[in-house]
Design a protein around this motif. Sequence first.
Motif, PDB file in Angstrom:
ATOM      1  N   TRP A  61     -91.127   4.200  82.844  1.00 26.77           N
ATOM      2  CA  TRP A  61     -91.157   4.641  81.281  1.00 26.77           C
ATOM      3  C   TRP A  61     -91.792   3.710  80.349  1.00 26.77           C
ATOM      4  O   TRP A  61     -91.977   4.238  79.038  1.00 26.77           O
ATOM      5  N   HIS A  62     -91.850   2.632  80.554  1.00 21.80           N
ATOM      6  CA  HIS A  62     -92.156   1.612  79.474  1.00 21.80           C
ATOM      7  C   HIS A  62     -92.555   0.490  80.069  1.00 21.80           C
ATOM      8  O   HIS A  62     -92.135  -0.009  81.096  1.00 21.80           O
ATOM      9  N   ILE A  63     -93.832  -0.176  79.496  1.00 22.54           N
ATOM     10  CA  ILE A  63     -94.407  -1.324  79.785  1.00 22.54           C
ATOM     11  C   ILE A  63     -94.520  -2.360  78.604  1.00 22.54           C
ATOM     12  O   ILE A  63     -94.940  -1.825  77.514  1.00 22.54           O
ATOM     13  N   SER A  64     -94.020  -3.657  78.644  1.00 21.67           N
ATOM     14  CA  SER A  64     -94.091  -4.458  77.739  1.00 21.67           C
ATOM     15  C   SER A  64     -94.682  -6.061  78.133  1.00 21.67           C
ATOM     16  O   SER A  64     -93.709  -6.753  78.565  1.00 21.67           O
ATOM     17  N   PRO A  65     -95.867  -6.146  78.079  1.00 22.41           N
ATOM     18  CA  PRO A  65     -96.338  -7.496  78.281  1.00 22.41           C
ATOM     19  C   PRO A  65     -96.132  -8.367  77.543  1.00 22.41           C
ATOM     20  O   PRO A  65     -95.787  -8.412  76.163  1.00 22.41           O
ATOM     21  N   SER A  66     -96.092  -9.721  77.904  1.00 22.60           N
ATOM     22  CA  SER A  66     -95.878 -10.781  77.206  1.00 22.60           C
ATOM     23  C   SER A  66     -96.902 -11.051  76.211  1.00 22.60           C
ATOM     24  O   SER A  66     -98.089 -10.965  76.612  1.00 22.60           O
ATOM     25  N   PRO A  67     -96.536 -11.398  75.017  1.00 23.74           N
ATOM     26  CA  PRO A  67     -97.746 -11.742  73.972  1.00 23.74           C
ATOM     27  C   PRO A  67     -98.330 -13.214  74.329  1.00 23.74           C
ATOM     28  O   PRO A  67     -99.348 -13.491  73.696  1.00 23.74           O
ATOM     29  N   ARG A  68     -97.769 -13.877  75.177  1.00 25.49           N
ATOM     30  CA  ARG A  68     -98.131 -15.343  75.342  1.00 25.49           C
ATOM     31  C   ARG A  68     -98.410 -15.592  76.889  1.00 25.49           C
ATOM     32  O   ARG A  68     -99.061 -16.851  77.012  1.00 25.49           O
ATOM     33  N   ASP A  69     -97.732 -15.035  77.644  1.00 22.54           N
ATOM     34  CA  ASP A  69     -98.116 -15.321  79.318  1.00 22.54           C
ATOM     35  C   ASP A  69     -98.561 -13.732  79.908  1.00 22.54           C
ATOM     36  O   ASP A  69     -97.595 -12.987  80.077  1.00 22.54           O
ATOM     37  N   ALA A  70     -99.798 -14.039  80.138  1.00 24.33           N
ATOM     38  CA  ALA A  70    -100.343 -12.502  80.830  1.00 24.33           C
ATOM     39  C   ALA A  70     -99.670 -12.195  82.022  1.00 24.33           C
ATOM     40  O   ALA A  70     -99.813 -11.038  82.741  1.00 24.33           O
ATOM     41  N   ALA A  71     -99.198 -13.053  82.846  1.00 20.34           N
ATOM     42  CA  ALA A  71     -98.256 -12.839  83.945  1.00 20.34           C
ATOM     43  C   ALA A  71     -97.024 -12.316  84.053  1.00 20.34           C
ATOM     44  O   ALA A  71     -96.427 -11.775  85.072  1.00 20.34           O
ATOM     45  N   LEU A  72     -96.489 -12.215  82.671  1.00 18.59           N
ATOM     46  CA  LEU A  72     -95.109 -11.746  82.486  1.00 18.59           C
ATOM     47  C   LEU A  72     -95.192 -10.275  81.953  1.00 18.59           C
ATOM     48  O   LEU A  72     -95.993 -10.095  80.925  1.00 18.59           O
ATOM     49  N   CYS A  73     -94.279  -9.379  82.439  1.00 18.44           N
ATOM     50  CA  CYS A  73     -94.221  -8.180  81.869  1.00 18.44           C
ATOM     51  C   CYS A  73     -92.968  -7.508  82.294  1.00 18.44           C
ATOM     52  O   CYS A  73     -92.312  -7.405  83.253  1.00 18.44           O
ATOM     53  N   PHE A  74     -92.375  -6.686  81.305  1.00 17.01           N
ATOM     54  CA  PHE A  74     -91.227  -6.022  81.517  1.00 17.01           C
ATOM     55  C   PHE A  74     -91.545  -4.587  81.645  1.00 17.01           C
ATOM     56  O   PHE A  74     -92.467  -3.955  81.327  1.00 17.01           O
ATOM     57  N   THR A  75     -90.533  -3.841  82.673  1.00 17.67           N
ATOM     58  CA  THR A  75     -90.620  -2.370  82.658  1.00 17.67           C
ATOM     59  C   THR A  75     -89.543  -1.908  82.729  1.00 17.67           C
ATOM     60  O   THR A  75     -88.395  -2.522  83.114  1.00 17.67           O
ATOM     61  N   SER A  76     -89.213  -0.612  82.087  1.00 13.87           N
ATOM     62  CA  SER A  76     -88.089   0.078  81.981  1.00 13.87           C
ATOM     63  C   SER A  76     -88.571   1.223  82.951  1.00 13.87           C
ATOM     64  O   SER A  76     -89.440   1.814  82.855  1.00 13.87           O
ATOM     65  N   SER A  77     -87.463   1.427  83.999  1.00 10.86           N
ATOM     66  CA  SER A  77     -87.735   2.469  84.944  1.00 10.86           C
ATOM     67  C   SER A  77     -86.277   3.319  85.355  1.00 10.86           C
ATOM     68  O   SER A  77     -85.236   2.773  85.113  1.00 10.86           O
ATOM     69  N   THR A  78     -86.512   4.519  86.281  1.00 13.31           N
ATOM     70  CA  THR A  78     -85.357   5.280  86.418  1.00 13.31           C
ATOM     71  C   THR A  78     -85.778   5.512  88.015  1.00 13.31           C
ATOM     72  O   THR A  78     -86.882   5.728  88.192  1.00 13.31           O
ATOM     73  N   ARG A  79     -84.726   5.834  88.557  1.00 15.49           N
ATOM     74  CA  ARG A  79     -84.889   5.977  90.080  1.00 15.49           C
ATOM     75  C   ARG A  79     -83.843   7.159  90.608  1.00 15.49           C
ATOM     76  O   ARG A  79     -82.694   6.550  90.135  1.00 15.49           O
ATOM     77  N   LYS A  80     -83.970   7.988  91.247  1.00 15.01           N
ATOM     78  CA  LYS A  80     -83.224   8.992  91.768  1.00 15.01           C
ATOM     79  C   LYS A  80     -81.934   8.443  92.388  1.00 15.01           C
ATOM     80  O   LYS A  80     -82.275   7.649  93.319  1.00 15.01           O
ATOM     81  N   GLY A  81     -80.846   8.678  92.276  1.00 11.07           N
ATOM     82  CA  GLY A  81     -79.566   8.030  92.827  1.00 11.07           C
ATOM     83  C   GLY A  81     -79.209   6.620  92.562  1.00 11.07           C
ATOM     84  O   GLY A  81     -78.398   6.067  93.027  1.00 11.07           O
ATOM     85  N   THR A  82     -79.946   5.981  91.513  1.00 13.43           N
ATOM     86  CA  THR A  82     -79.589   4.569  91.043  1.00 13.43           C
ATOM     87  C   THR A  82     -79.528   4.488  89.579  1.00 13.43           C
ATOM     88  O   THR A  82     -79.842   5.297  89.067  1.00 13.43           O
ATOM     89  N   ASP A  83     -78.851   3.454  89.073  1.00 11.07           N
ATOM     90  CA  ASP A  83     -78.976   3.306  87.801  1.00 11.07           C
ATOM     91  C   ASP A  83     -80.238   2.885  87.182  1.00 11.07           C
ATOM     92  O   ASP A  83     -81.119   2.296  88.025  1.00 11.07           O
ATOM     93  N   PRO A  84     -80.417   3.026  85.818  1.00 11.90           N
ATOM     94  CA  PRO A  84     -81.704   2.675  85.459  1.00 11.90           C
ATOM     95  C   PRO A  84     -81.962   1.045  85.354  1.00 11.90           C
ATOM     96  O   PRO A  84     -81.125   0.524  85.527  1.00 11.90           O
TER      97      PRO A  84
END
Length: 517
Positions: free
Chosen positions: A149-172
């Motif tokens: 649902w959301h992508i947030s790459p690091s502004p200083r390290d191209a190899a680091l990236c946050f994702t926010s996700s949901t999956r059926k049957g598990t917590d976000p």
Amino acid sequence: MRDASMTRDFSVGDKVRVEPGVELDGMDWGGLEGTVTTTWVKCEVDPHCCCAELGTEGPIRVDFVASNGKNAGRLGPVAMYSGAVVYGAKNQSRCLAAVCGDHEEGHRFLVGAAGLREQPHNELLLLEYFEDTNNVKEACTYRHPGEIWHISPSPRDAALCFTSSTRKGTDPACTLWRLPLPSSSAFSPSSSPTEEGDQSASQSSVHRSPDHQAFATSTFFPGGGGGIRGDSGKTHNNHQQHNQSTPMEAIISLPTITTTSSSGGGRVRCVLWSLGEEAGAQEQVLAVDEGKATLYSLSTSSTSSDNSAQEISSFILGGPEKGEVQTAAWDPHNLYKVATVQGTSVTHWDLRTGKPSGQASSSLPQIAELAHRHGARDVDFNRSKPYYFVTGGEDRLVKFWDSRKMTHGPVKQLAGHTHWVTTVKYNPCHDQLLLSGGTDSMVNLWRVSSISSAPLLDLEDGHDAPDLRVKKFEDHEESVYSVAWSSQDPFVFSSLSYDGRVAINAVPPSEKYKILL
């Protein structure tokens, strides 16, 4: 030239001069001098095919400089084509982000899949666009659990990236990943073989826009789809397929909550990286869910056991009666201030007090309770002018605000969409430019000179008005959920619609040079 086949008269390295009286996109190009950097290459499959006659996407490419020589190199490369490069992902998608870092050969973007069914699986795609050839490639595919649902790459390290996700049957989940990045040279157009074994297809074809002006579009479909067929019924296979998923390393997972909300309760709506210039192992991020903001200090290293997230502070973002927070933006001019859109309201928060700005002093709290009728959807700050930010909402409007005077209403508003405005983005370098996208499948490029840090003083009413829609882009057929400016060139941008279509476009040259010259 009568058609693209006439480029046999030009060779790479030739010096050219535009004859007087030649205009393109409203700009007089007469007298400009440049160097040919790319020429048309005949189709290797069928040298007599119609590609040459339909070659509006760029028979040649020339690097131009100003005729007086003072701005030599400043104008940059000018492609003799128009229109979008369109990439079709195989999964439905909602989020798109530009990748920062040192990858000089191409523009990189991350796309997050949000398919309800995970068969075979959802993916995080790394796309790379090469401006010299007007070509986009799938540089890498990362297998990802759940809908992104959301992508947030690091502004200083191209190899680091946050994702926010949901999956059926598990917590976000909200996860910081370390991505194994490919080198740009490995996926440059010159290194892509054109063999019969290639499984992916691309084709350039001329389409007609609603205003009956021809524009060239290159469309790429990964996987076994075999590409699209044009009027000639031919399909050209000419770019390499990277269809094997690459594993990512999950290095930090931020806490999430489970609520009774009907829209995936507890899902982190956005992760904001601190925009300070500090470097090193310590980073600060702000995670915002449907009703709470939490500030973390991150410790990242190559050793996974040393990675951690330490909570610094948190505060509640209004009550449930206000609705759910949609997203937030960090003020680049004041690292203690954040703006959120929640329900119909827009609020400017102070991280030190956990209250709206001004509420702890004698001044009025900076809240616009009815910023957008029916609901606010997105917010973004002007990086060049303090206090100013923009919002988009379900009332079809784009509104501009001064954080010191929010109770007075917006300082300006623009109407150019026929349905919800889902995403708005200021240009990171030139705040005269703004992008907006919506559920009307449209992307608008705006000029907002009058409230920018550097107004264009020679503009008048009419087509050269200081504030207007420069161009509307109709490359999508479904709702546009995300737009992003390239981190490599402030005049290149991409947009994403729910069907997974990514369109890469550029600011028209006439508008670009009004800003630069």
